[in-house]
Design a protein around this motif. Structure first.
Motif, PDB file in Angstrom:
ATOM      1  N   ASP A 132      11.405  -7.202  -3.238  1.00 53.05           N
ATOM      2  CA  ASP A 132      12.633  -6.520  -3.650  1.00 53.05           C
ATOM      3  C   ASP A 132      12.320  -5.257  -4.444  1.00 53.05           C
ATOM      4  OD1 ASP A 132      15.662  -6.773  -3.910  1.00 53.05           O
ATOM      5  OD2 ASP A 132      15.065  -6.567  -6.008  1.00 53.05           O
ATOM      6  N   ARG A 133      11.382  -5.349  -5.367  1.00 49.96           N
ATOM      7  CA  ARG A 133      11.002  -4.193  -6.189  1.00 49.96           C
ATOM      8  C   ARG A 133      10.432  -3.072  -5.324  1.00 49.96           C
ATOM      9  NH1 ARG A 133       7.585  -5.696 -11.179  1.00 49.96           N
ATOM     10  NH2 ARG A 133       6.200  -6.589  -9.599  1.00 49.96           N
ATOM     11  N   MET A 134       9.611  -3.434  -4.349  1.00 49.12           N
ATOM     12  CA  MET A 134       8.995  -2.402  -3.508  1.00 49.12           C
ATOM     13  C   MET A 134      10.024  -1.740  -2.588  1.00 49.12           C
ATOM     14  SD  MET A 134       5.170  -3.893  -2.730  1.00 49.12           S
ATOM     15  CE  MET A 134       5.628  -5.544  -2.223  1.00 49.12           C
ATOM     16  N   PHE A 135      10.998  -2.511  -2.104  1.00 51.44           N
ATOM     17  CA  PHE A 135      12.045  -1.890  -1.298  1.00 51.44           C
ATOM     18  C   PHE A 135      12.934  -0.986  -2.158  1.00 51.44           C
ATOM     19  CE2 PHE A 135      10.990  -4.591   2.285  1.00 51.44           C
ATOM     20  CZ  PHE A 135      11.326  -3.771   3.358  1.00 51.44           C
ATOM     21  N   TYR A 136      13.101  -1.329  -3.423  1.00 50.37           N
ATOM     22  CA  TYR A 136      13.810  -0.407  -4.313  1.00 50.37           C
ATOM     23  C   TYR A 136      13.011   0.886  -4.497  1.00 50.37           C
ATOM     24  CZ  TYR A 136      18.040  -2.718  -5.892  1.00 50.37           C
ATOM     25  OH  TYR A 136      19.308  -3.260  -5.941  1.00 50.37           O
ATOM     26  N   ASN A 137      11.685   0.774  -4.526  1.00 52.74           N
ATOM     27  CA  ASN A 137      10.851   1.976  -4.601  1.00 52.74           C
ATOM     28  C   ASN A 137      11.105   2.863  -3.388  1.00 52.74           C
ATOM     29  OD1 ASN A 137       8.212   3.354  -3.583  1.00 52.74           O
ATOM     30  ND2 ASN A 137       7.869   3.138  -5.778  1.00 52.74           N
ATOM     31  N   LEU A 138      11.136   2.278  -2.196  1.00 53.71           N
ATOM     32  CA  LEU A 138      11.398   3.061  -0.985  1.00 53.71           C
ATOM     33  C   LEU A 138      12.779   3.698  -1.043  1.00 53.71           C
ATOM     34  CD1 LEU A 138      10.036   0.726   1.861  1.00 53.71           C
ATOM     35  CD2 LEU A 138       8.881   2.652   0.769  1.00 53.71           C
ATOM     36  N   LEU A 144       0.828  -1.201   0.000  1.00 56.84           N
ATOM     37  CA  LEU A 144       0.000   0.000   0.000  1.00 56.84           C
ATOM     38  C   LEU A 144       0.860   1.247   0.000  1.00 56.84           C
ATOM     39  CD1 LEU A 144      -3.134   0.204  -0.014  1.00 56.84           C
ATOM     40  CD2 LEU A 144      -2.272  -2.053   0.587  1.00 56.84           C
ATOM     41  N   LEU A 145       1.917   1.255   0.808  1.00 57.69           N
ATOM     42  CA  LEU A 145       2.762   2.445   0.895  1.00 57.69           C
ATOM     43  C   LEU A 145       3.444   2.736  -0.431  1.00 57.69           C
ATOM     44  CD1 LEU A 145       4.329   1.923   4.428  1.00 57.69           C
ATOM     45  CD2 LEU A 145       2.610   3.616   3.762  1.00 57.69           C
ATOM     46  N   THR A 153       1.835  -9.308   2.951  1.00 56.00           N
ATOM     47  CA  THR A 153       1.350 -10.680   2.817  1.00 56.00           C
ATOM     48  C   THR A 153       1.022 -10.966   1.361  1.00 56.00           C
ATOM     49  OG1 THR A 153      -0.261 -12.294   3.672  1.00 56.00           O
ATOM     50  CG2 THR A 153      -1.090 -10.093   3.197  1.00 56.00           C
ATOM     51  N   GLY A 154       1.201 -12.225   0.972  1.00 54.32           N
ATOM     52  CA  GLY A 154       0.789 -12.665  -0.355  1.00 54.32           C
ATOM     53  C   GLY A 154       1.608 -12.130  -1.514  1.00 54.32           C
ATOM     54  N   GLU A 155       2.889 -11.815  -1.269  1.00 51.87           N
ATOM     55  CA  GLU A 155       3.739 -11.275  -2.327  1.00 51.87           C
ATOM     56  C   GLU A 155       4.897 -12.232  -2.616  1.00 51.87           C
ATOM     57  OE1 GLU A 155       3.125  -8.697  -4.086  1.00 51.87           O
ATOM     58  OE2 GLU A 155       1.598  -7.656  -2.907  1.00 51.87           O
ATOM     59  N   TYR A 156       5.366 -12.220  -3.866  1.00 50.49           N
ATOM     60  CA  TYR A 156       6.580 -12.939  -4.227  1.00 50.49           C
ATOM     61  C   TYR A 156       7.798 -12.157  -3.751  1.00 50.49           C
ATOM     62  CZ  TYR A 156       3.808 -15.858  -7.425  1.00 50.49           C
ATOM     63  OH  TYR A 156       2.892 -16.723  -7.954  1.00 50.49           O
ATOM     64  N   LEU A 157       8.897 -12.870  -3.524  1.00 47.67           N
ATOM     65  CA  LEU A 157      10.124 -12.212  -3.075  1.00 47.67           C
ATOM     66  C   LEU A 157      10.608 -11.159  -4.063  1.00 47.67           C
ATOM     67  CD1 LEU A 157      12.012 -15.234  -1.503  1.00 47.67           C
ATOM     68  CD2 LEU A 157      11.519 -13.070  -0.350  1.00 47.67           C
ATOM     69  N   TYR A 158      10.499 -11.413  -5.348  1.00 45.07           N
ATOM     70  CA  TYR A 158      10.970 -10.424  -6.310  1.00 45.07           C
ATOM     71  C   TYR A 158      10.175  -9.130  -6.207  1.00 45.07           C
ATOM     72  CZ  TYR A 158       7.030 -11.038  -9.545  1.00 45.07           C
ATOM     73  OH  TYR A 158       5.773 -11.051 -10.113  1.00 45.07           O
TER      74      TYR A 158
END
Length: 341
Positions: free
Chosen positions: A253-259, A222-223, A245-250
């Motif tokens: 990784d993509r969302m942490f790159y967004n942050l 969501l963030l 919850t309910g996410e693939y590891l990749y």
């Protein structure tokens, strides 16, 4: 994941921040903007229940209604409870109108979102927070309700409550597991003004240290979906907590790159990683990194403490956290501790 224990101890005087002062319910810290804390609830106060996201039946909220009434509160059930528009708790117009009524009604002292799912982002821009700014009240929920937490913190600097919702209350309180009892009771404790403290187990991935700051965060998906919008989370000088919850590891990784690329990891004072329930990798598409490895890779150039396996997320040990309120985070070899200041 190891079970975490709920602590009721208050922040020791030795850790009190000399730069903080309180004026009424507003806590002011030097170098940071004040965070307005809604009035805490007393017996006889009214809690409204509404569905800004997914649908839920009237029957399914009864355990929550009965327990909150047992706590001494009056419960007002919103018009969206029992309504359904496909996966949503009524149409966008119905959900927005129900939440708006509760935001504006001076007799309602807290708003419990009945469940998560999806839908809050569809109505956030229809809501008028003018009355809420003047007479704030506790907004309660997690998961999709991260939209409300982030929007309110970013634009109005008012504390909200990240916690379980009606669909997580046990049908039979006498048969509930101890961890369910503790997490549900933490909602009452937070709403009635107790200063809460939590601990998490030792983790080989923890990065040791201490940090103070306003607590912000919620669901990672969501963030990142709010990035660039007027509901975008502000993490500067904050302690950020994340779960999903309910996410693939990749995708994690993509969302942490967004942050990271949007600067949200750069000026943190501390980072808390809660529960992450993952989809298993496809056999021919193994990502090759764990959640901890993904996180530490993204923050390796920063020196703030990082705490893993914290009791928050889509799991039984999901304790109430006051978003926007100043906290102290301590990460030791024996585990992590989070205190409300």
């Amino acid at each position: 994941m190891h079970r975490k224990h709920f602590l009721s101890s208050l922040l020791p005087a030795a850790f009190a921040l000399s730069s903080a002062k309180a004026i009424g319910n507003t806590v002011i810290f030097e170098g940071s903007r004040s965070s307005k804390i809604p009035p805490y609830l007393r017996q006889g106060d009214t809690i409204g229940i509404t569905c800004p996201a997914g649908y839920i039946t009237l029957e399914d909220i009864q355990p929550a209604v009965q327990l909150m009434q047992g706590w001494g509160f009056v419960v007002e059930v919103g018009k969206t409870v029992g309504k359904r528009s496909f996966t949503l708790g009524g149409t966008d117009e119905e959900r927005a109108a129900d939440l708006q009524y509760m935001l504006d009604n001076p007799n309602i002292k807290a708003i419990m979102c009945a469940r998560g799912g999806y839908g809050a982002v569809r109505i956030i821009d229809q809501l008028n927070f003018h009355q809420f700014k003047t007479y704030p009240k506790w907004i309660i929920g997690f998961s999709d309700i991260t939209v409300l937490h982030s929007h309110i913190n970013r634009n109005y600097h008012i504390a909200t409550l990240h916690s379980k919702m009606c669909n997580s209350f046990p049908a039979d309180w006498n048969l509930a597991e101890p961890i369910q009892v503790e997490t549900i009771l933490s909602i009452k404790q937070a709403l009635t003004g107790e200063k809460l403290s939590y601990t998490s187990p030792a983790s080989e991935f923890n990065r040791l240290g201490k940090a103070t700051g306003g607590l912000v965060g919620g669901n990672l998906s969501l963030l990142t979906s709010l990035s660039g919008s007027k509901s975008d989370i502000n993490t500067k000088h904050k302690i950020l907590f994340l779960e999903d919850t309910g996410e693939y590891l990749y995708n994690i990784d993509r969302m942490f790159y967004n942050l990271k690329r949007s600067g949200k990891l750069e000026h943190l004072h501390g980072l808390i990683i809660g529960g992450f329930k993952l989809k298993p990798d496809e056999p021919d598409e193994v990502f090759g990194k764990t959640v901890a490895e993904i996180v530490l890779e993204k923050v390796k150039e920063y020196d703030y403490p990082v705490c893993f396996d914290f009791p928050v997320g889509h799991q039984k040990n999901n304790f109430a956290l006051k978003c926007g309120v100043e906290h102290l985070l301590e990460v030791y070899e024996i585990g992590g501790r989070l205190y409300e200041s």
